[in-house]
Design an enzyme around this catalytic site. Structure first.
Site, PDB file in Angstrom:
ATOM      1  N   CYS A   7      -2.005   6.502   9.918  1.00 19.00           N
ATOM      2  CA  CYS A   7      -0.822   5.884  10.518  1.00 19.00           C
ATOM      3  C   CYS A   7      -1.202   4.563  11.161  1.00 19.00           C
ATOM      4  CB  CYS A   7      -0.234   6.805  11.586  1.00 19.00           C
ATOM      5  SG  CYS A   7       0.550   8.229  10.883  1.00 19.00           S
ATOM      6  N   GLU A  34       0.821  -1.204   0.000  1.00 15.53           N
ATOM      7  CA  GLU A  34       0.000   0.000   0.000  1.00 15.53           C
ATOM      8  C   GLU A  34       0.857   1.257   0.000  1.00 15.53           C
ATOM      9  OE1 GLU A  34      -3.990  -1.578   2.081  1.00 15.53           O
ATOM     10  OE2 GLU A  34      -2.619  -0.555   3.416  1.00 15.53           O
ATOM     11  N   GLY A  74       6.075  -2.160   6.618  1.00 10.13           N
ATOM     12  CA  GLY A  74       7.443  -2.641   6.746  1.00 10.13           C
ATOM     13  C   GLY A  74       8.332  -1.740   7.583  1.00 10.13           C
ATOM     14  N   CYS A 105       3.236   8.319   1.473  1.00 10.97           N
ATOM     15  CA  CYS A 105       3.693   7.377   2.501  1.00 10.97           C
ATOM     16  C   CYS A 105       3.996   6.059   1.789  1.00 10.97           C
ATOM     17  CB  CYS A 105       2.590   7.223   3.547  1.00 10.97           C
ATOM     18  SG  CYS A 105       3.047   6.110   4.874  1.00 10.97           S
ATOM     19  N   CYS A 111      -0.138  -2.300  15.791  1.00 14.12           N
ATOM     20  CA  CYS A 111      -0.019  -2.156  14.348  1.00 14.12           C
ATOM     21  C   CYS A 111      -0.599  -3.345  13.600  1.00 14.12           C
ATOM     22  CB  CYS A 111       1.458  -2.010  13.997  1.00 14.12           C
ATOM     23  SG  CYS A 111       1.787  -2.068  12.246  1.00 14.12           S
ATOM     24  N   ASN A 127      -5.192   5.798  15.906  1.00 12.68           N
ATOM     25  CA  ASN A 127      -6.317   5.567  15.006  1.00 12.68           C
ATOM     26  C   ASN A 127      -6.967   4.246  15.378  1.00 12.68           C
ATOM     27  OD1 ASN A 127      -5.938   7.865  13.156  1.00 12.68           O
ATOM     28  ND2 ASN A 127      -3.956   6.871  12.895  1.00 12.68           N
ATOM     29  N   CYS A 172       4.944  -4.805  16.264  1.00 13.51           N
ATOM     30  CA  CYS A 172       4.462  -3.771  17.190  1.00 13.51           C
ATOM     31  C   CYS A 172       2.995  -4.080  17.512  1.00 13.51           C
ATOM     32  CB  CYS A 172       4.587  -2.390  16.567  1.00 13.51           C
ATOM     33  SG  CYS A 172       6.282  -1.985  16.129  1.00 13.51           S
ATOM     34  N   ASN A 177       7.001   6.181  21.006  1.00  9.52           N
ATOM     35  CA  ASN A 177       5.728   5.609  21.486  1.00  9.52           C
ATOM     36  C   ASN A 177       5.659   5.219  22.950  1.00  9.52           C
ATOM     37  OD1 ASN A 177       5.000   5.827  18.802  1.00  9.52           O
ATOM     38  ND2 ASN A 177       5.576   3.730  18.341  1.00  9.52           N
ATOM     39  N   SER A 187      10.359   5.895  15.839  1.00  8.45           N
ATOM     40  CA  SER A 187       9.043   5.604  16.380  1.00  8.45           C
ATOM     41  C   SER A 187       9.222   5.301  17.873  1.00  8.45           C
ATOM     42  CB  SER A 187       8.497   4.388  15.613  1.00  8.45           C
ATOM     43  OG  SER A 187       7.169   4.181  15.884  1.00  8.45           O
TER      44      SER A 187
HETATM   45  S1  SF4 Z   1       4.968  -1.675  10.053  1.00  5.20           S
HETATM   46 FE1  SF4 Z   1       6.058  -0.323  11.498  1.00  5.20          FE
HETATM   47  S2  SF4 Z   1       4.665  -0.102  13.248  1.00  5.20           S
HETATM   48 FE2  SF4 Z   1       3.967  -1.892  12.061  1.00  5.20          FE
HETATM   49  S3  SF4 Z   1       4.977  -3.685  13.015  1.00  5.20           S
HETATM   50 FE3  SF4 Z   1       6.294  -2.990  11.329  1.00  5.20          FE
HETATM   51  S4  SF4 Z   1       7.744  -1.588  12.307  1.00  5.20           S
HETATM   52 FE4  SF4 Z   1       6.030  -1.836  13.749  1.00  5.20          FE
END
Ligand code: SF4
Length: 356
Positions: free
Chosen positions: A340, A96, A166, A109, A123, A297, A120, A223, A221
């Protein structure tokens, strides 16, 4: 139409590789430069359009090669003007890319991998697991395909952020190769200062990127405000804990104009307390850093929610009072699962899945 897999793809080859290709085809080296200019600066997709090439060489190239962008399988339009593209790659995998137009600029993006192995907990890309790295051509192809679809001219004010599917640091060679071509004024021509790579903090790769001759900006990142919290959210923190991450950030060779960007996804009742803000301020105190606060989100399937907006403002104030420039980023494209952390190959415009 000849399918990409039946021919070699010239997209993703750098100048040196195209010059070698020309020489190995019995042509002078400068034919490689002509190919490079045609593919990236002129954005030609049909080799027949490379009219500056000698006729026989063009026919020879066209017989075995092409310039293949990822196929836009579907796209989803948000009420806020963002568009989420679902691209099918030559091997059938999907990735995407999100197009976000603003008054004076456009942000894309980009994805760097099919799925993600980092896991994560907030995610949804993580739920797809890790399939493979993207090639430089597949990364550049996202930019050129969206630019073609949205009529984004060369020279437009374009920001590229590697914050899609990724972890870019786990595909660093291909990401950096793509950045070189994207940022080359004789290539795609995007301003280097407008290209940002975001990472969870793969420390050896951050050091490696600091040595790259063509280096994008770095975003981390973050967090969380302590190790316990961060490990619960991002298991990678066990391997690269906060103290080590901040030490590497301190040693990172920032250019004069540059700041480190720290992304902080705000989760209600988890990492949004005043004490969290104070700890974040302590962590970042001596760094040339900016912070982006991103209210989560939310969506079905994961337990987190965004804090109330006044909480976000309070958090911001604590950081600002400590002289840390802090911005609130409201994600674009929430209604099309493009915000995000929402990139999960959702096949509809609904927020069926959510990531951070
Ligand atoms: S895409 Fe980014 S936020 Fe999602 S698991 Fe992978 S490193 Fe973590």
């Amino acid at each position: 139409m000849v399918l990409a897999e039946h021919k070699g793809n010239l997209l993703g080859l750098n100048l040196e590789e195209l010059e070698k290709f020309a020489v190995s085809s019995g042509q002078p080296k400068f034919r490689g430069r002509q190919l490079y200019h045609g593919i990236y600066a002129r954005r030609v997709r049909d080799l027949a359009g490379l009219t500056d090439l000698a006729h026989e060489f063009r026919d020879f190239v066209a017989a075995g090669y092409g310039i293949f962008y990822p196929q836009a399988e579907r796209h989803f339009c948000s009420l806020d003007g963002s568009i989420r593209y679902l691209f099918r790659l030559a091997d059938g995998n999907l990735v995407e890319t999100v197009y976000m137009p603003e008054e004076d600029r456009i942000t894309l993006c980009l994805s760097s991998q099919v799925g993600c192995a980092v896991d994560c907990k907030f995610c949804f890309t993580a739920l797809l697991g890790s399939k493979r790295n993207l090639t430089a051509g597949e990364i550049i192809g996202q930019v050129l395909a969206v630019a073609a679809g949205q009529n984004v001219p060369r020279g437009a004010r374009l920001n590229l952020v590697f914050m899609g599917m990724g972890e870019p640091m786990l595909n660093l060679p291909q990401v950096l190769k793509a950045v070189e071509i994207l940022a080359d004024p004789k290539g795609v021509g995007v301003t280097l200062r407008r290209i940002t790579v975001s990472t969870v903090g793969i420390l050896p790769r951050i050091k490696q990127m600091s040595l790259a001759p063509v280096r994008p900006k770095l975003a981390i990142s973050l967090n969380a405000s302590n190790d316990e919290q961060r490990t619960a959210l991002m298991p990678i923190n066990q391997k690269y804990p906060l103290a080590d991450l901040i030490r590497v950030c301190r040693a990172y060779p920032l250019r004069q104009w540059e700041h480190l960007m720290f992304e902080y996804v705000m989760l209600e009742g988890f990492n949004d307390a005043d004490d969290d803000a104070r700890r974040v301020a302590d962590l970042l105190q001596d760094l040339r850093a900016k912070v982006n606060l991103i209210p989560y989100n939310s969506g079905p399937g994961l337990p987190y929610r965004a804090p109330r907006f006044d909480r976000v403002l309070e958090f911001q104030k604590i950081l600002m009072d400590r002289n840390i420039p802090t911005f609130i980023r409201i994600s674009r494209g929430r209604d099309i699962s493009a915000a995000c952390g929402q990139l999960s190959l959702a096949e509809s415009g609904q927020a069926v899945a959510n990531i951070g």
